[in-house]
Design a protein around this motif. Structure first.
Motif, PDB file in Angstrom:
ATOM      1  N   UNK A 111       0.840  -1.188   0.000  1.00 40.68           N
ATOM      2  CA  UNK A 111       0.000   0.000   0.000  1.00 40.68           C
ATOM      3  C   UNK A 111       0.878   1.243   0.000  1.00 40.68           C
ATOM      4  N   UNK A 112       0.557   2.197  -0.855  1.00 40.48           N
ATOM      5  CA  UNK A 112       1.264   3.476  -0.880  1.00 40.48           C
ATOM      6  C   UNK A 112       0.282   4.598  -0.578  1.00 40.48           C
ATOM      7  N   UNK A 113       0.820   5.728  -0.173  1.00 40.10           N
ATOM      8  CA  UNK A 113      -0.014   6.893   0.127  1.00 40.10           C
ATOM      9  C   UNK A 113       0.538   8.088  -0.631  1.00 40.10           C
ATOM     10  N   UNK A 114      -0.360   8.892  -1.183  1.00 33.93           N
ATOM     11  CA  UNK A 114       0.034  10.066  -1.958  1.00 33.93           C
ATOM     12  C   UNK A 114       0.822   9.612  -3.192  1.00 33.93           C
ATOM     13  N   UNK A 115       1.744  10.430  -3.668  1.00 32.22           N
ATOM     14  CA  UNK A 115       2.606  10.032  -4.781  1.00 32.22           C
ATOM     15  C   UNK A 115       4.052  10.310  -4.419  1.00 32.22           C
TER      16      UNK A 115
ATOM     17  N   UNK B 177      -0.688  -3.442  -5.991  1.00 33.34           N
ATOM     18  CA  UNK B 177      -0.418  -2.188  -5.285  1.00 33.34           C
ATOM     19  C   UNK B 177      -1.746  -1.513  -4.967  1.00 33.34           C
ATOM     20  N   UNK B 178      -1.897  -1.086  -3.737  1.00 37.14           N
ATOM     21  CA  UNK B 178      -3.045  -0.274  -3.346  1.00 37.14           C
ATOM     22  C   UNK B 178      -2.566   1.172  -3.248  1.00 37.14           C
ATOM     23  N   UNK B 179      -3.055   2.016  -4.137  1.00 40.51           N
ATOM     24  CA  UNK B 179      -2.605   3.417  -4.191  1.00 40.51           C
ATOM     25  C   UNK B 179      -3.668   4.299  -3.551  1.00 40.51           C
ATOM     26  N   UNK B 180      -3.409   4.740  -2.326  1.00 35.26           N
ATOM     27  CA  UNK B 180      -4.373   5.594  -1.634  1.00 35.26           C
ATOM     28  C   UNK B 180      -4.107   7.053  -1.969  1.00 35.26           C
ATOM     29  N   UNK B 181      -5.113   7.883  -1.761  1.00 42.34           N
ATOM     30  CA  UNK B 181      -5.044   9.263  -2.235  1.00 42.34           C
ATOM     31  C   UNK B 181      -4.618  10.239  -1.152  1.00 42.34           C
ATOM     32  N   UNK B 182      -4.320  11.454  -1.580  1.00 43.09           N
ATOM     33  CA  UNK B 182      -4.070  12.567  -0.679  1.00 43.09           C
ATOM     34  C   UNK B 182      -4.881  13.755  -1.171  1.00 43.09           C
ATOM     35  N   UNK B 183      -5.689  14.311  -0.305  1.00 41.61           N
ATOM     36  CA  UNK B 183      -6.520  15.445  -0.697  1.00 41.61           C
ATOM     37  C   UNK B 183      -5.714  16.737  -0.653  1.00 41.61           C
ATOM     38  N   UNK B 184      -6.044  17.770  -1.459  1.00 43.05           N
ATOM     39  CA  UNK B 184      -7.247  17.826  -2.310  1.00 43.05           C
ATOM     40  C   UNK B 184      -7.018  17.379  -3.748  1.00 43.05           C
TER      41      UNK B 184
END
Length: 216
Positions: free
Chosen positions: A160-164, A192-199
């Motif tokens: 799992x990753x967060x943001x880029x 791969x689980x690519x989680x997001x970062x707002x906004x």
């Protein structure tokens, strides 16, 4: 297993810079041509280029582009005007750590280069290329070291990753996503689980796009 389509967000092309427009991804792949330092400042502010390392690499070339535009041949006057170019770029993104130290390094090269203004300009371009290569090699090393500390399991890994923190945020290959790439190239990765970062949803838009581009 080989990478299908390596991503490089900042590319020097003979006399200009090309940036992947990250605001248009993943729907459109568009390259923005940058020939002036003022245009690069706008690109940083508008997040066409983003990520501390990628911004730093772009800014190094931005200093050179600004130097190239300066017509002064007298050394002291040239350096004074280069400081103004540097300040414009420095003001674009106060939280990008790499931006500040890259600009400081470029200015130091300008001050310490022996010779005329033409020699200073040449030294700035070579330093920008060196900064880009150093960052790329660092990312490769991070990927290699990270790969070695991933757990050994009978099944392939799911990460799992967060943001880029990928190629788009660096000179290429990425930091956290560099580890993902290395695991993929070792055929140890299932998903791969690519989680997001707002906004701006960097994970959902950018990390996922990078993985698709490289067949991960």
């Amino acid at each position: 297993m080989e990478s299908l389509n390596p991503v490089f967000p900042v590319v020097w092309q003979n006399d200009h810079l090309e940036l992947i427009d990250q605001n248009r991804l993943p729907d459109e792949y568009d390259l923005v041509r940058i020939s002036r330092s003022e245009d690069l400042a706008i690109a940083i502010e508008d997040m066409i280029v983003r990520g501390a390392s990628a911004i730093g690499v772009a800014a190094a070339y931005g200093i050179y582009l600004g130097a190239r535009e300066i017509q002064a041949t007298e050394r002291a006057l040239f350096l004074n005007r280069l400081e103004a170019v540097a300040q414009t770029l420095r003001d674009t993104h106060s939280t990008a750590v790499n931006l500040s130290w890259v600009i400081d390094r470029m200015l130091k090269v300008a001050r310490q280069t022996v010779g005329d203004v033409a020699r200073i300009k040449s030294g700035l371009l070579e330093t920008a290329k060196q900064i880009q290569n150093e960052n790329l090699q660092t990312c490769y090393q991070i990927g290699n070291h990270g790969r070695q500390i991933l757990p050994e399991t009978p099944q392939k890994l799911r990460l799992l990753t967060h943001c880029n923190a990928g190629a788009l945020a660096t000179a290429g290959y990425g930091t956290a996503l560099g580890v993902v790439r290395s695991a993929w190239l070792d055929d140890r990765l299932e998903r791969v689980y690519a989680t997001e970062t707002r906004p701006r949803f960097q994970g959902a838009r950018l990390t996922a796009w990078e993985c698709v581009e490289e067949g991960i």
